[in-house]
Design an enzyme around this catalytic site. Structure first.
Site, PDB file in Angstrom:
ATOM      1  N   SER A 129      40.821  79.093  53.975  1.00  0.00           N
ATOM      2  CA  SER A 129      41.446  78.500  54.317  1.00  0.00           C
ATOM      3  C   SER A 129      41.081  76.747  54.092  1.00  0.00           C
ATOM      4  O   SER A 129      40.177  77.286  55.342  1.00  0.00           O
ATOM      5  CB  SER A 129      42.778  78.626  54.648  1.00  0.00           C
ATOM      6  OG  SER A 129      43.847  77.032  54.808  1.00  0.00           O
ATOM      7  N   MET A 130      41.521  75.788  53.564  1.00  0.00           N
ATOM      8  CA  MET A 130      40.698  74.708  53.742  1.00  0.00           C
ATOM      9  C   MET A 130      41.906  73.936  53.077  1.00  0.00           C
ATOM     10  O   MET A 130      41.942  73.667  52.419  1.00  0.00           O
ATOM     11  CB  MET A 130      38.893  74.814  53.453  1.00  0.00           C
ATOM     12  CG  MET A 130      38.258  73.324  53.877  1.00  0.00           C
ATOM     13  SD  MET A 130      36.956  73.584  53.549  1.00  0.00           S
ATOM     14  CE  MET A 130      36.233  71.982  53.511  1.00  0.00           C
ATOM     15  N   GLY A 134      47.260  75.147  54.204  1.00  0.00           N
ATOM     16  CA  GLY A 134      48.213  75.201  55.090  1.00  0.00           C
ATOM     17  C   GLY A 134      49.020  74.606  54.862  1.00  0.00           C
ATOM     18  O   GLY A 134      48.764  73.483  53.850  1.00  0.00           O
ATOM     19  N   GLU A 152      43.666  78.250  66.034  1.00  0.00           N
ATOM     20  CA  GLU A 152      43.940  76.546  66.558  1.00  0.00           C
ATOM     21  C   GLU A 152      44.485  76.213  66.529  1.00  0.00           C
ATOM     22  O   GLU A 152      44.647  74.937  66.799  1.00  0.00           O
ATOM     23  CB  GLU A 152      43.619  76.695  64.739  1.00  0.00           C
ATOM     24  CG  GLU A 152      41.762  77.352  63.769  1.00  0.00           C
ATOM     25  CD  GLU A 152      41.615  78.144  63.791  1.00  0.00           C
ATOM     26  OE1 GLU A 152      42.034  79.263  64.234  1.00  0.00           O
ATOM     27  OE2 GLU A 152      40.514  78.262  64.067  1.00  0.00           O
ATOM     28  N   ARG A 159      37.081  71.339  73.526  1.00  0.00           N
ATOM     29  CA  ARG A 159      35.305  70.822  73.228  1.00  0.00           C
ATOM     30  C   ARG A 159      33.884  71.287  73.396  1.00  0.00           C
ATOM     31  O   ARG A 159      33.501  71.227  74.257  1.00  0.00           O
ATOM     32  CB  ARG A 159      35.309  69.698  74.919  1.00  0.00           C
ATOM     33  CG  ARG A 159      36.621  68.435  74.547  1.00  0.00           C
ATOM     34  CD  ARG A 159      36.299  67.497  73.777  1.00  0.00           C
ATOM     35  NE  ARG A 159      37.133  67.436  72.517  1.00  0.00           N
ATOM     36  CZ  ARG A 159      37.585  67.418  71.410  1.00  0.00           C
ATOM     37  NH1 ARG A 159      36.580  66.052  71.443  1.00  0.00           N
ATOM     38  NH2 ARG A 159      37.489  67.558  70.112  1.00  0.00           N
ATOM     39  N   GLN A 178      30.053  66.708  56.389  1.00  0.00           N
ATOM     40  CA  GLN A 178      29.963  65.195  55.495  1.00  0.00           C
ATOM     41  C   GLN A 178      30.861  64.671  54.208  1.00  0.00           C
ATOM     42  O   GLN A 178      31.161  63.409  54.286  1.00  0.00           O
ATOM     43  CB  GLN A 178      28.658  64.797  56.097  1.00  0.00           C
ATOM     44  CG  GLN A 178      27.755  64.058  56.506  1.00  0.00           C
ATOM     45  CD  GLN A 178      26.622  63.615  56.319  1.00  0.00           C
ATOM     46  OE1 GLN A 178      26.272  63.131  55.726  1.00  0.00           O
ATOM     47  NE2 GLN A 178      24.834  63.950  57.182  1.00  0.00           N
ATOM     48  N   CYS A 237      32.885  67.780  53.338  1.00  0.00           N
ATOM     49  CA  CYS A 237      34.190  67.992  53.528  1.00  0.00           C
ATOM     50  C   CYS A 237      35.431  67.188  54.355  1.00  0.00           C
ATOM     51  O   CYS A 237      36.000  66.649  54.513  1.00  0.00           O
ATOM     52  CB  CYS A 237      33.981  69.303  53.310  1.00  0.00           C
ATOM     53  SG  CYS A 237      33.394  69.858  54.339  1.00  0.00           S
ATOM     54  N   GLN A 248      13.452  63.122  53.549  1.00  0.00           N
ATOM     55  CA  GLN A 248      14.297  62.865  55.192  1.00  0.00           C
ATOM     56  C   GLN A 248      15.144  64.238  55.478  1.00  0.00           C
ATOM     57  O   GLN A 248      15.261  64.070  57.065  1.00  0.00           O
ATOM     58  CB  GLN A 248      15.406  62.022  55.016  1.00  0.00           C
ATOM     59  CG  GLN A 248      14.885  60.598  54.637  1.00  0.00           C
ATOM     60  CD  GLN A 248      14.753  59.499  56.053  1.00  0.00           C
ATOM     61  OE1 GLN A 248      15.053  59.288  56.983  1.00  0.00           O
ATOM     62  NE2 GLN A 248      12.809  58.565  55.693  1.00  0.00           N
ATOM     63  N   TRP A 289      31.772  64.061  68.391  1.00  0.00           N
ATOM     64  CA  TRP A 289      31.636  64.296  69.884  1.00  0.00           C
ATOM     65  C   TRP A 289      31.371  65.155  70.098  1.00  0.00           C
ATOM     66  O   TRP A 289      30.722  65.106  71.273  1.00  0.00           O
ATOM     67  CB  TRP A 289      33.599  64.492  69.969  1.00  0.00           C
ATOM     68  CG  TRP A 289      33.623  65.880  69.285  1.00  0.00           C
ATOM     69  CD1 TRP A 289      33.813  66.220  67.841  1.00  0.00           C
ATOM     70  CD2 TRP A 289      33.768  67.424  69.417  1.00  0.00           C
ATOM     71  NE1 TRP A 289      34.248  67.528  67.121  1.00  0.00           N
ATOM     72  CE2 TRP A 289      34.158  67.908  68.566  1.00  0.00           C
ATOM     73  CE3 TRP A 289      33.723  67.576  70.726  1.00  0.00           C
ATOM     74  CZ2 TRP A 289      34.626  69.622  68.549  1.00  0.00           C
ATOM     75  CZ3 TRP A 289      33.590  68.930  70.349  1.00  0.00           C
ATOM     76  CH2 TRP A 289      33.782  69.627  69.905  1.00  0.00           C
ATOM     77  N   GLY A 318      18.091  55.717  48.804  1.00  0.00           N
ATOM     78  CA  GLY A 318      17.908  54.415  49.585  1.00  0.00           C
ATOM     79  C   GLY A 318      16.989  53.329  48.689  1.00  0.00           C
ATOM     80  O   GLY A 318      16.764  52.185  49.270  1.00  0.00           O
TER      81      GLY A 318
END
Ligand code: SF4
Length: 675
Positions: A27-28, A61, A167, A258, A342, A344, A414, A581, A652
């Site tokens: 699921s996403m 969901g 979750e 965390r 990045q 999704c 890069q 984070w 770039g």
């Protein structure tokens, strides 16, 4: 044809459903459903994956009631009138030969709206709102709404439902003492805390009959203080099995935990040991999930006996034909998900449509796909970084004759630098994919070749794509040319040996990566990498403590590292919300010192002189690493245009402003489509 992945391609029957292979699309949320014609688009999205062999998939969901919405404008399935929309999804998937379950997700205290509810009035650390504690009557009503939702999913043609019990969502909140402080029949003892999950499953089974698949996503490791105890999770699983669950899916970590669970710095298949541990207690199948990105990793999990099926979500965004390629012994042609988040999850957090950095076509399945050209052209692409590679490959796939010029002795630009950062080695997978595609589509690749305007003119190119990338920007600081100063490119290309005391100028994504690189301790092997990861973040593999947490073992870096920025606040501006984070926490644990709101005075033999609040300070360092940004590098554009050649500048080379790989690959693909 024999397959190198015998376990993955062994058929299996779960409940009453027979599947040709062991792949499940997990699921996403994509936000497709929220768009105009969203259900048609969602159906096309899943059908594309079913067509290429994904046996079973699970929707994003869906809430069972108003309190069970993730956010104000998110979908529920509560009424008969909503069923027709869902039929658009199930019909599309069934026509493509697949099976699909609808996930029923009640976020409880994670709900981003004013009607949020929970077992107790305890605010989630990731939510500003305090939830309303459900009364006994409301709990009963919530159960009935789960059942109603499952019944409606059945009438919409779904092959089953996945009940989201992990979750840190509502059911999980009832299970864990940290969020359930009730003293009625829904709280207190472990028996009472399990009651909601068991009642939802058993009443749903009664309502939908035996042939409708019931998957339950069980939280194996909560990774929060005072979460569930492992022995209780085993008991819960056995009772749920008796209550009617056909198959378990693995849930790892609450959203407020965390500890990173799916980001690129999580080792491959890092959590399958927990799935295997529960599997040994069960009679029904269980699915492993999280950071399983290649057929080799998936096969290894099955071969080790840790799971019966493998769930992937992001890897099927990155490559809808993943299963077919694995089956046809073409795994080298798989466009691998590199766990960057990045395009999704970061996009979804910004309430923007999900896609994929390495596959910008993801979630655009109903848009016209570019056809093979009927007028092949000779195209020169200058620059073999992500933008140039995407363009060269796309144009060649469409039938153009493409030559790729790259000044360095390797393709990747890069991404070669990114792949040197601890936890980002997956970036090399994208280079591997592009290399395979260049060969397959016969692109003429000229490495170590600094092509000139005269040469391009002499070779007769009428159309040139300029993807020459960026160069590090040199900030206006006195002493910036001092020998102590090196740019991130020189460091990551190992052109210099870093000293023991380092100051980094610029604390954006590149600065943070450089800090991680300087802290880095490369583990000896895969097992050592996993152990190091679990120790660093404090995950108790023995599951002897509630929530599976233990005291982290996070050694400080042997280097003294200052990560400096002019702006106030924490480092990581521009880095995606779903990973920043963890980056910060990782650097803090390693002892990197964040220095914000500085003005740079000068660099000299003594080190980096700066001021904070007008107070001068000297950072006595061996080196200063310049990570203060990039500037466009496009030396050919003007001269080519003056010679009448059509030029397209991408990535770039077009502008360094807000450059990231999502834009670079997106632009390369778009121009490749338009040529
Ligand atoms: Fe994977 Fe990144 Fe694509 Fe998301 S955006 S599916 S994490 S490669």
């Amino acid at each position: 044809m024999s397959t190198p992945y015998p376990h993955l391609f062994t058929p299996i029957t779960i409940g009453s459903i027979s599947l040709p292979n062991r792949f499940v699309m997990g699921s996403m949320h994509t936000l497709l459903e929220e768009m105009e014609d969203g259900f048609t688009k969602t159906g096309a999205f899943f059908a594309e994956r079913a067509k290429h062999g994904v046996g079973l998939m699970v929707t994003g969901g869906v809430g069972p009631n108003q309190a069970g919405r993730l956010a104000d404008d998110e979908h529920t399935l509560e009424r008969e009138q909503q069923v027709a929309d869902h039929r658009l999804i199930t019909t599309a998937v069934h026509n493509a030969g697949g099976k699909i379950l609808m996930q029923i997700l009640h976020p409880g205290r994670y709900g981003q709206h004013d009607k949020l509810v929970a077992p107790s009035a305890i605010r989630a650390p990731i939510n500003k709102r305090v939830p309303h504690p459900l009364t006994d009557t409301e709990v009963e009503q919530t159960i009935e709404e789960f059942v109603n939702c499952a019944r409606l999913a059945q009438s919409a043609g779904y092959d089953g439902v996945e009940i989201m019990g992990s979750e840190g969502y509502l059911i999980n909140q009832f299970l864990a003492p940290c969020t359930n402080q009730r003293d009625d029949r829904w709280g207190g003892s472990v028996e009472n805390r399990m009651r909601l999950a068991i009642e939802i499953v058993s009443r749903t089974r009664n309502a939908v009959g035996e042939s409708f698949l019931l998957m339950y996503r069980i939280s194996l490791l909560d990774l929060v203080e005072n979460g569930c105890q492992w022995e209780d999770t085993v008991t819960l699983a056995k009772r749920l099995e008796t209550a009617g669950v056909d198959v378990f899916n693995s849930g790892i970590g609450w959203h407020e935990a965390r500890i990173p669970t799916i980001a690129h710095n999580v080792p491959a298949a890092a959590w399958s040991w927990a799935t295997g541990k529960l599997r040994r207690e069960l009679a029904i199948p269980i699915i492993a999930t999280n950071r399983i990105n290649t057929p080799e990793q998936a096969e290894a999990v099955l071969a080790a006996g840790d799971a019966d099926l493998i769930s992937m979500a992001r890897p099927f965004l990155a490559d809808p034909a993943f299963v077919a390629k694995a089956q046809n012994d073409s795994a080298a042609a798989i466009n691998t998900c590199i766990g960057c988040n990045q395009a999704c999850l970061d996009q979804i957090f910004r309430q923007q449509l999900c896609s994929c950095m390495v596959n910008p076509r993801a979630c655009r399945e109903t848009e016209a796909q570019p056809a093979r050209t009927t007028a092949p052209k000779r195209i020169a692409v200058v620059g073999g970084g992500p933008a140039g590679l995407a363009c060269a490959v796309t144009a060649a796939q469409r039938g153009h004759r493409v030559t790729l010029f790259e000044a360095a002795n390797r393709i990747g630009g890069q991404f070669n630098l990114a792949a040197t950062i601890p936890g980002k080695s997956d970036y090399a997978e994208t280079i591997r994919y592009f290399r395979q595609q260049l060969i397959e589509h016969q692109v003429d690749v000229r490495l170590s070749h600094q092509v000139t305007t005269d040469e391009l003119v002499a070779e007769g190119y009428k159309e040139v794509v300029l993807a020459t990338g960026v160069t590090p920007r040199k900030p206006a600081i006195a002493g910036i040319d001092h020998p102590k100063v090196v740019d991130y490119q020189q460091l990551l290309e190992q052109q210099m040996e870093p000293g023991n005391r380092i100051a980094i100028i610029g604390a954006g994504g590149i600065g943070m990566d450089v800090a991680e690189y300087l802290c880095g301790r490369e583990p000896d092997d895969q097992q050592a990498e996993l152990n190091q990861f679990l120790d660093f973040w404090g995950v108790d593999r023995n599951t002897s403590v509630r929530g599976a947490l233990k005291q982290p073992l996070a050694p400080k870096s042997e280097r003294t590292i200052y990560l400096c920025q002019r702006q106030p606040g924490l480092p990581g501006k521009g880095v995606g919300l779903t990973t920043v984070w963890a980056h910060r926490l990782s650097l803090q644990k390693k002892g990197v010192q964040f220095v914000a709101e500085v003005s740079y005075d000068r660099i000299d033999d003594a080190g980096l002189h700066l001021s904070i609040d007008g107070e001068p300070r000297l950072l006595e360092v061996d080196q200063v690493i310049n990570c203060s940004g990039q500037q466009a590098h496009n030396p050919l554009a003007e001269t080519l245009a003056a010679r009448g050649i059509t030029c397209h500048s991408i990535g770039g080379a077009a502008t360094a402003d807000r450059l990231n790989a999502v834009r670079a690959i997106g632009e390369g693909t778009r121009i490749g489509d338009q040529l």
